[in-house]
Design a protein around this motif. Structure first.
Motif, PDB file in Angstrom:
ATOM      1  N   LEU A 557       0.857  -1.179   0.000  1.00  0.00           N
ATOM      2  CA  LEU A 557       0.000   0.000   0.000  1.00  0.00           C
ATOM      3  C   LEU A 557       0.895   1.232   0.000  1.00  0.00           C
ATOM      4  CD1 LEU A 557      -2.905   1.138   0.162  1.00  0.00           C
ATOM      5  CD2 LEU A 557      -2.660   1.130   2.656  1.00  0.00           C
ATOM      6  N   GLY A 558       0.648   2.139  -0.948  1.00  0.00           N
ATOM      7  CA  GLY A 558       1.506   3.312  -1.054  1.00  0.00           C
ATOM      8  C   GLY A 558       0.738   4.562  -1.389  1.00  0.00           C
ATOM      9  N   VAL A 559       1.327   5.702  -1.053  1.00  0.00           N
ATOM     10  CA  VAL A 559       0.758   7.005  -1.378  1.00  0.00           C
ATOM     11  C   VAL A 559       1.881   7.880  -1.920  1.00  0.00           C
ATOM     12  CG1 VAL A 559       1.080   7.850   0.986  1.00  0.00           C
ATOM     13  CG2 VAL A 559      -0.560   8.989  -0.519  1.00  0.00           C
ATOM     14  N   GLU A 560       1.556   8.662  -2.935  1.00  0.00           N
ATOM     15  CA  GLU A 560       2.507   9.599  -3.531  1.00  0.00           C
ATOM     16  C   GLU A 560       1.876  10.980  -3.487  1.00  0.00           C
ATOM     17  OE1 GLU A 560       5.103   9.873  -7.688  1.00  0.00           O
ATOM     18  OE2 GLU A 560       3.994   8.059  -7.154  1.00  0.00           O
ATOM     19  N   GLN A 561       2.579  11.932  -2.882  1.00  0.00           N
ATOM     20  CA  GLN A 561       2.021  13.252  -2.640  1.00  0.00           C
ATOM     21  C   GLN A 561       2.932  14.338  -3.210  1.00  0.00           C
ATOM     22  OE1 GLN A 561      -0.983  14.296  -0.951  1.00  0.00           O
ATOM     23  NE2 GLN A 561      -0.307  16.178  -1.961  1.00  0.00           N
ATOM     24  N   GLY A 562       2.377  15.155  -4.098  1.00  0.00           N
ATOM     25  CA  GLY A 562       3.106  16.308  -4.591  1.00  0.00           C
ATOM     26  C   GLY A 562       3.143  17.401  -3.543  1.00  0.00           C
ATOM     27  N   LEU A 563       4.296  18.031  -3.365  1.00  0.00           N
ATOM     28  CA  LEU A 563       4.501  19.059  -2.359  1.00  0.00           C
ATOM     29  C   LEU A 563       4.994  20.339  -3.029  1.00  0.00           C
ATOM     30  CD1 LEU A 563       6.366  16.846   0.292  1.00  0.00           C
ATOM     31  CD2 LEU A 563       3.940  17.490   0.303  1.00  0.00           C
ATOM     32  N   PRO A 564       4.952  21.445  -2.336  1.00  0.00           N
ATOM     33  CA  PRO A 564       5.470  22.688  -2.922  1.00  0.00           C
ATOM     34  C   PRO A 564       6.964  22.594  -3.222  1.00  0.00           C
ATOM     35  CG  PRO A 564       4.084  23.131  -1.001  1.00  0.00           C
ATOM     36  CD  PRO A 564       4.314  21.662  -1.025  1.00  0.00           C
ATOM     37  N   SER A 565       7.428  23.545  -4.042  1.00  0.00           N
ATOM     38  CA  SER A 565       8.849  23.680  -4.373  1.00  0.00           C
ATOM     39  C   SER A 565       9.405  22.442  -5.073  1.00  0.00           C
ATOM     40  CB  SER A 565       9.679  23.982  -3.118  1.00  0.00           C
ATOM     41  OG  SER A 565       9.218  25.152  -2.493  1.00  0.00           O
ATOM     42  N   SER A 566       8.568  21.776  -5.874  1.00  0.00           N
ATOM     43  CA  SER A 566       8.989  20.646  -6.709  1.00  0.00           C
ATOM     44  C   SER A 566       9.388  19.417  -5.907  1.00  0.00           C
ATOM     45  CB  SER A 566      10.143  21.057  -7.634  1.00  0.00           C
ATOM     46  OG  SER A 566       9.775  22.130  -8.458  1.00  0.00           O
TER      47      SER A 566
END
Length: 780
Positions: A557-566
């Motif tokens: 089970l995995g999660v991928e999260q985009g964050l600020p500043s690339s």
């Protein structure tokens, strides 16, 4: 996002020379039958975009937006590169949005607004075959960074890597257990033979050099690699017969212009050449290396060591029609090793030969239906002689000659619509092997410890197994809703040379859910079976029979999260449960021995089952800034279940921390990277008793203690220098820059006092010391 150009595929692809007479004859033959053909129609769009990148365009796109299956349908009108680009993209409903000088982001129109505003893992809905549903997939050297890229190809080529081996980048994944030497890491607790290595759709058997010393580098020259995907688990049903991971590599397809490269470093000399013929319908590529790894001899505290290797790769491609293309591949290697340790107690000579030949024919029957057939032949041979002469303790020899060959035929097909993508395939392999093994070793009385009786071990085995392997698979990916995609697969394998090898069914399920524009959840569950290879009989340990196939159950089970500043954060948890685990043999105290079967501490491990579990964190930054990097951490555990007791595997590491900083500015590129992990388990020894004359040496529970922690800081810096013809890349790198002592092995000795008291002494040896490398690469 940093703007790497599609031509990164050939930026550092070294090597080469003009092809020989045989290749020239092949070129002439193909040229004689070829007629004029359009340069773009029918070719993969991804390849064409890379060629446009050589004409001054910087293109940024993901492998989801432009998958390898996407092809140019109609020949564009001639014109400026930007105009040709727009016409090519329009055939697939794509657009090129300007994001800088001659720089374009390729997107679908409904997602163009998101492209520059919100970095992260999200990808706009496209054709369903573009969606990556499997968890635990890392793209290590894609030319264009996408949502699943840990390192771009430029970053891999700029990364410090022992012996110029690009696959060393795999060791920097959060789930990898590495000693800094072996070509393959232990992926999420699995043995290194649980990793499948594939090149251009063809599985490679034992594709590593110098197996005598832990196979320190692969046969895959960095120059020939166009991309590497690593599946640390949860891979789909098209991949089979391995339980832990897949390294799926593709060879490079440079642009239109001829390319030549010559390279020289402390480890190897290399060459590379590429060109097209028949008005662009055909292309050829050749590459070769000749190297030495004498530095690795220090690992066994060698008094003398000679470690030489060579390998070569050639590929010939031809496109008969816009829908039909064929290719022929050749990969071959030859190794020679001659090592004696510092005490003159162990010596070994070995030669290794690997040859792989495969041909591929691809045809697209319609925009939604394509098929590929691969015919192949593999030949691998080993000749090894070893001896031990430890005066007054042990004497013996080993004489090992083995080879095997494999004929294979594989058919794959795929059918796609806007919401469905189904792949199915069949494979048949004919396998033959021959073993001729003899060894004998005598352990003297009171060796290795007081009270030990004289022991003699003799093996004389010459099995010649043969049989077949058959496989079928089907896997279907469906977009249930725009945010939710699922893939269901089933694989069947059968081996005729192993007991109970028939009817191995392996169902697999993968889900991908776009929870929010910058948040992606993935889940994978599946059964993964692995039969014992016909080349994996353990004759050196007296075993001449095959065991039943092993099984592993993956839950991820995995999660991928985009964050600020690339920045992008990726978190995955996994559980891997093993059943029908095959017995294996290990040396308790020295995994680097050049004749391990002649050691006193060689033991058989017979687990009933095993379990690996962990949580992994990966934070990456990929931006237009010169500064980027990554940071990863894993908390994990892997144990064998033996007689109701959990015993840590010899590469169990509770904590694993890694990271790196990359800097690229103009002609300069630099990388500083580091790895730290908990010390690997070891087995304690102690003196039992306090009364002199009645003391004994006792071996404690297996792997109940630990060695000291492992840590290594590595660095590489390079600069491109323009020349009147081409570019000269000059680089310097260092592995284990601080020369840290990372313990790997323990040697024991004892002394007896006049009153009979026993004193036990330990001597620790270490993994590699500081290893420098400098080199140049001329690209023209």
């Amino acid at each position: 996002m940093r703007q790497p150009t599609p031509v990164a595929y050939n930026r550092n692809h070294p090597i080469r020379s003009i092809p020989g007479a045989a290749l020239a004859a092949g070129v002439a033959f193909w040229s004689s039958i070829a007629s004029a053909a359009p340069p773009y129609a029918g070719r993969p769009l991804d390849d064409v975009l890379r060629e446009l990148g050589q004409q001054g365009l910087h293109l940024v796109y993901s492998s989801e937006t432009v998958p390898p299956t996407l092809r140019v349908t109609d020949e564009p009108a001639s014109g400026p590169p930007a105009a040709v680009l727009r016409e090519l993209l329009a055939q697939h409903g794509l657009v090129a949005n300007p994001v800088g000088a001659d720089t374009y982001a390729i997107v679908r129109p409904d997602a163009s607004a998101k492209t520059t505003a919100k970095p992260g893992p999200a990808a706009p809905p496209g054709r369903v075959e573009e969606v990556v549903v499997a968890a635990s997939r890392y793209s290590l050297s894609a030319a264009i960074p996408d949502a699943h890229t840990m390192f771009t190809q430029d970053e891999v080529e700029g990364m410090p890597r022992l012996a110029d081996d690009s696959l060393k980048a795999v060791h920097r994944l959060p789930g990898a257990a590495t000693n800094g030497v072996s070509g393959l890491a232990y992926m999420r607790g699995g043995l290194n033979n649980e990793t499948l290595v594939v090149l251009d759709g063809f599985p490679l058997y034992d594709p590593f050099h110098l197996k005598l010393l832990l196979s320190p580098t692969s046969l895959l020259d960095p120059a020939i690699l166009g991309g590497v995907d690593v599946h640390a688990g949860g891979f789909t049903a098209e991949f089979g017969d391995r339980m832990s991971s897949v390294i799926d590599a593709t060879s490079v397809h440079p642009g239109e212009d001829p390319q030549y490269q010559l390279g020289l470093s402390l480890f190897d000399a290399s060459l590379f050449a590429f060109d097209r013929f028949a008005d662009g319908k055909g292309q050829w590529l050749v590459a070769g290396r000749r190297g030495n790894l004498d530095e690795i001899a220090s690992l066994v505290d060698a008094k003398s060591g000679e470690l030489r290797y060579s390998d070569g790769f050639a590929r010939l491609d031809y496109q008969f029609t816009p829908d039909t293309r064929a290719s022929l591949h050749l990969l071959a290697s030859y190794d020679q090793a001659d090592v004696t340790n510092a005490l003159d107690s162990e010596s070994s000579e070995a030669t290794y030969r690997n040859s792989y030949v495969w041909g591929t024919l691809e045809h697209r029957f319609s925009p939604g239906l394509a098929a590929r057939i691969i015919g192949s032949y593999t030949y691998v041979a080993t000749s090894r002689q070893g001896a031990v002469d430890d005066e007054g303790a042990r004497t013996g020899y080993a004489d090992d000659h083995r080879h095997y060959d494999v004929w294979g035929l594989k058919l794959d097909a795929g059918w796609s619509t806007s919401r469905w993508f189904t792949r199915f395939g069949a494979e048949a392999r004919s396998l033959d092997a021959s073993y001729d093994y003899r060894s004998a070793v005598r352990f003297a009385p009171d060796y290795p410890f007081p009270g030990a009786i004289e022991t003699v071990r003799v093996n004389d085995l010459s099995p010649a197994p043969s049989g077949a392997h058959y496989a079928l698979y089907v896997t279907s990916r469906v977009r249930i809703t725009d945010p939710l995609t699922a893939e269901f697969g089933l694989r069947w394998d059968d081996e005729t040379y192993t007991p109970h090898g028939n009817d191995q069914l392996a169902p697999r399920v993968n889900l991908a859910w776009q929870v929010a524009p910058r948040t992606l959840l993935r889940a994978s569950w599946g059964v993964y079976q692995q039969s014992q290879g016909i080349n994996e009989l353990q004759v050196e340990d007296g075993v001449d029979r095959f065991f039943r196939p092993q099984r592993a159950y993956h839950e991820i089970l995995g999660v991928e999260q985009g964050l600020p500043s690339s920045f992008t954060l990726r978190v995955e948890g996994y559980v891997k449960q093993y059943r029908d685990v095959m017995p294996r043999f290990e040396s308790l105290y020295d995994p680097t021995s050049i004749v391990p079967e002649l050691r006193w501490d060689r033991i058989e491990i017979v687990p009933g089952s095993a379990r690996a579990e962990g949580v992994e964190f990966l934070l990456t930054r990929k931006s237009a800034s010169p500064w980027n990097g990554w940071l990863n951490y894993a908390l994990s555990r892997v144990v064998d279940r033996e007689n109701g007791t959990d015993t840590r595997r010899s590469w169990d590491q509770t904590h694993n921390l890694g990271g790196g900083i990359t800097w690229a500015d103009g002609p300069w590129q630099a990388t500083l990277a580091g790895i730290y992990h908990t010390g690997w388990p070891t087995t304690p020894l102690r003196v039992a008793g306090t009364t002199p004359g009645s003391q004994t040496v006792v071996v404690g529970p297996r792997n109940s203690a630990r060695l000291g922690a492992y840590a290594s800081v590595d660095a590489r810096v390079s600069r491109d220098i323009p020349l009147p013809r081409g570019t000269l890349n000059v680089f310097a790198e260092v592995t284990n820059a601080f020369d840290r002592h990372n313990p790997c092995c323990t040697e024991f000795s004892y002394s007896t006092a006049p009153d009979g008291a026993i004193a036990l002494e330990h001597e620790y040896r270490n993994w590699l010391p500081l290893v420098p490398n400098v080199g140049v690469l001329w690209k023209f």
